[in-house]
Scaffold this motif. Structure first.
Motif, short mmCIF file in Angstrom:
data_model
loop_
_atom_site.label_atom_id
_atom_site.label_comp_id
_atom_site.label_asym_id
_atom_site.label_seq_id
_atom_site.Cartn_x
_atom_site.Cartn_y
_atom_site.Cartn_z
N PRO A 110 -13.36 4.13 23.65
CA PRO A 110 -13.65 2.92 22.88
C PRO A 110 -15.05 2.94 22.28
CG PRO A 110 -12.47 2.32 24.85
CD PRO A 110 -12.73 3.81 24.93
N GLN B 51 -10.44 3.40 6.74
CA GLN B 51 -10.02 2.67 7.94
C GLN B 51 -9.53 3.60 9.02
OE1 GLN B 51 -7.20 -0.34 8.13
NE2 GLN B 51 -8.90 -1.74 8.45
N PHE C 219 1.22 15.20 14.05
CA PHE C 219 2.30 15.34 13.07
C PHE C 219 2.63 13.99 12.44
CE2 PHE C 219 6.81 15.69 11.90
CZ PHE C 219 6.79 16.87 11.18
N GLU C 220 2.80 13.03 13.33
CA GLU C 220 3.10 11.66 12.89
C GLU C 220 2.00 11.13 11.96
OE1 GLU C 220 5.32 8.13 12.96
OE2 GLU C 220 5.83 10.06 13.85
N VAL D 137 -4.99 7.59 0.21
CA VAL D 137 -4.75 6.77 1.39
C VAL D 137 -6.07 6.57 2.09
CG1 VAL D 137 -3.49 6.64 3.57
CG2 VAL D 137 -2.46 7.79 1.62
N ASN D 138 -6.45 5.33 2.28
CA ASN D 138 -7.79 5.05 2.84
C ASN D 138 -7.80 5.06 4.37
OD1 ASN D 138 -6.32 2.73 3.24
ND2 ASN D 138 -8.09 1.39 3.01
N LEU D 139 -6.96 5.90 4.95
CA LEU D 139 -6.85 5.95 6.40
C LEU D 139 -7.49 7.21 6.96
CD1 LEU D 139 -5.33 3.41 6.52
CD2 LEU D 139 -3.20 4.71 6.72
N VAL E 23 -7.36 4.87 12.13
CA VAL E 23 -6.08 4.59 12.78
C VAL E 23 -6.04 5.44 14.04
CG1 VAL E 23 -3.60 4.66 12.60
CG2 VAL E 23 -4.97 4.23 10.58
N LEU F 171 -7.41 5.49 26.15
CA LEU F 171 -8.24 4.32 25.84
C LEU F 171 -8.81 3.72 27.11
CD1 LEU F 171 -6.23 2.47 23.07
CD2 LEU F 171 -8.51 3.44 22.88
N LYS G 181 0.83 -1.22 0.00
CA LYS G 181 0.00 0.00 0.00
C LYS G 181 0.85 1.25 0.00
CE LYS G 181 -4.40 -1.34 1.65
NZ LYS G 181 -5.73 -0.76 1.74
N ILE G 182 2.08 1.12 0.44
CA ILE G 182 2.94 2.30 0.46
C ILE G 182 3.18 2.76 -0.97
CG2 ILE G 182 5.24 3.11 1.06
CD1 ILE G 182 5.18 1.20 3.39
N LEU H 147 -0.37 12.84 10.29
CA LEU H 147 -0.52 13.61 9.05
C LEU H 147 0.58 13.25 8.05
CD1 LEU H 147 -1.61 17.15 10.27
CD2 LEU H 147 -2.98 15.38 9.18
N SER H 148 1.71 12.82 8.57
CA SER H 148 2.80 12.48 7.66
C SER H 148 2.49 11.22 6.86
CB SER H 148 4.12 12.35 8.42
OG SER H 148 4.14 11.16 9.15
N TRP H 149 1.45 10.50 7.25
CA TRP H 149 0.98 9.38 6.42
C TRP H 149 -0.14 9.80 5.48
CZ3 TRP H 149 3.69 5.12 5.83
CH2 TRP H 149 4.61 4.76 6.82
N ARG H 150 -0.42 11.07 5.43
CA ARG H 150 -1.39 11.62 4.48
C ARG H 150 -2.76 10.93 4.50
NH1 ARG H 150 2.10 14.85 4.72
NH2 ARG H 150 3.40 15.70 3.03
#
Lengths: 343, 343
Positions: free
Chosen positions: A82, A98, A116-117, A66-68, A100, A76, A56-57, A119-122
């Motif tokens: 939950p 999906q 930040f972390e 990106v389907n995230l 995350v 939690l 997927k990358i 968003l860096s996966w767009r």
DNA sequence: TTGAAAGCGCTAACAT
DNA sequence: ATGTTAGCGCTTTCAA
């Protein structure tokens, strides 16, 4: 039986095994474009046979899709989150998106890092708890160019969309109900969490409505850490030792309220005539207690569903919507610990 | 104030703003390689000024390194799993690795889907609850070429590493303690979940040890869905209506055990002389109950920590380790509901 | 219906 | 200490 190859399989491997081009294999595996039934079958067989797991990358980089959906929550352990999550998952399930999850522990700096972390996966969208964020976090979200839904709270200015309840109003309504029932010597028991803005807003709404009626909180008690049920017992004992005349205890969450209830029952208190109690959240978990604690439903499930629905809608139709504001109305549950009228 | 650009910023934008090559900018932002203090500062300023958020998708594709660890668990509502997660997060925090959670709802097919989805992001490792998986799931994990740690359970054959407790042993030890205390007419109350293998194994260990002593379970009662506390009350009432002679109730989890305890207390039962109770998990949440329920700690936090440590170690030193097996020893807590010796 | 070429945004490897 | 080149594995676009 060959040893598993060190290199993960690529689309090219599948394409070769099926005797087609990479492009055709790609079309089959994504179910896009016209492919003859025969080739489709061959490709699928080949993929299954070699145990292909797509990368997927690479796919995301090539398609910039990106389907995230990033979901950022404080904790939690809280039971509330939950449930929100479950609403999000269920609604997102049919959309190809999906969730995350990222957890902030109620710390603004950690929230910033987590955002930040993520968003860096767009991701295709962000759902984040609360309206209070660091300047940097707000800027990041605003610039990300994706739908942002702030949840749980509507008392403030959202970056983009928001779905939640007004905690100030929740506090006001609880105060009104308590006053209407004739209680006047009211104690407040809560968490020592200056960063829990929603608890703070409930408290503000609560005291303001009391003030309008000329009533002040008689005493308060705070805790941090440990088993909430146990802390509820302990705090209740402490506050009543100091102020035995209190006729109502308002807890900032159901768990400590339940602890207080158990304590009072063991002392043989007359509830709700002699003393009343109320919590907040409407946790189903507590349904089996000897008495039903008065509380106010935080609409957790529905918040998750509506937030996810907003993201899904905008994902399906980009450049549509924006700035949605959904305020849900929590309902007061009197249970057995808050009388409905003055004695 | 310019409108935010529709296109997210790239490393190239930052490099241009700082007047250096993309490569230099990349080195600064990752903190790798030698860069002069002056350029480093210029690049960092430029990145901050424009609000650059790196694209990890591109980075991961280029470097074939992904700092994600897939964590696959059955549920978040269970309270047990958030605690495991918290152990994982804490241990991973110092390693640059990040947990990503997937939930299976105890469904093998969903587990397979979730694993497939997560593996397609090429994580650095997988932590998955339980030793029972579909054939396809096992094959996927075995072929992935990354560390796989199965957690919670050690009764079976792990794909790679595992960290957990023996639920059979836990069941046996509880049975032994109950027998040693002289209880003989024992009821079992559990969840209607054929796919909860750990509960099943506890039950097996439990009945086997009873059988060796010539004792059989006198009656059983199962539930599904709803508030566990409430269900615990109801089931307890039902089973005792059917078999008022029972002298011990073994619950498959603490929550229903707590419900049963509250019910018995309200009926004025003599605990633990007249009737004993025990649960499983050692949930801190319940510390505030009127009596402390006998239970067995499932080592949740430690399981998370050790699993994460295995992944982290192998990430730091690839082609090292493999096949680690860690069996933790749960401790029996007698609490107030299980006597220590026969009357 | 299928294939070939180009490129997504970044980093490894090799210059300089 | 800094730059250049090639390419990660896939999808988009265009051509056949």
């Amino acid at each position: 039986m060959a040893a598993p190859p060190r290199r993960p399989l690529t689309l090219r491997d599948v394409a070769e095994a099926a005797g087609v081009s990479e492009m055709t294999a790609s079309r089959v595996l994504r179910g896009k474009g016209d492919v003859s039934e025969a080739t489709r079958a061959r490709v699928l067989d080949a993929a299954r046979a070699v145990g292909y797991v797509p990368n997927k990358i690479a796919g995301a980089l090539a398609s910039s899709r990106v389907n995230l959906v990033a979901v950022v929550i404080p904790s939690l352990g809280n039971l509330v989150f939950p449930e929100v999550l479950s609403g999000i998952s269920r609604t997102l399930a049919d959309t190809g998106l999906q969730p995350v999850v990222g957890v902030t522990d109620y710390l603004p700096e950690k929230e910033e890092q987590v955002l930040f972390e993520m968003l860096s996966w767009r991701p295709s969208g962000v759902i984040v708890a609360g309206l209070e964020h660091s300047e940097a976090a707000r800027a990041m979200l605003a610039r990300a160019g994706i739908p942002v839904v702030e949840i749980m709270d509507t008392d403030g200015e959202p970056i983009d969309a928001c779905v939640g309840i007004s905690h100030r109003r929740a506090g006001r309504e609880m105060a009104a109900a308590i006053l209407a029932a004739g209680y006047r010597r009211i104690g407040f028991l809560g968490t020592k969490m200056p960063l829990d803005h929603r608890a703070r807003k409930r408290f503000e709404g609560f005291t303001r409505t009391l003030a309008k009626a000329g009533v002040e909180i008689s005493d308060r008690e705070f805790y941090s850490g440990g088993s909430a049920l146990l802390k509820g017992r302990e705090m209740t004992e402490v506050i009543l030792a100091r102020r035995p005349d209190l006729d109502f205890l308002y807890y900032s969450n159901d768990m400590i309220g339940a602890g207080g209830l158990l304590h009072l029952l063991s002392k043989g208190a007359r509830i709700p005539e002699g003393i009343g109690l109320a919590g907040f959240n409407g946790i189903e978990l507590l349904d089996g207690l000897p008495m039903q604690l008065a509380t106010m439903d935080a609409c957790r499930r529905e918040i998750g569903e509506q937030a996810a629905a907003i993201i899904a809608a905008r994902h399906a139709a980009p450049d549509t919507g924006g700035g949605e504001r959904v305020e849900l109305m929590p309902t007061l549950q009197y249970g057995d610990t808050l009388r409905r009228r003055p004695l």
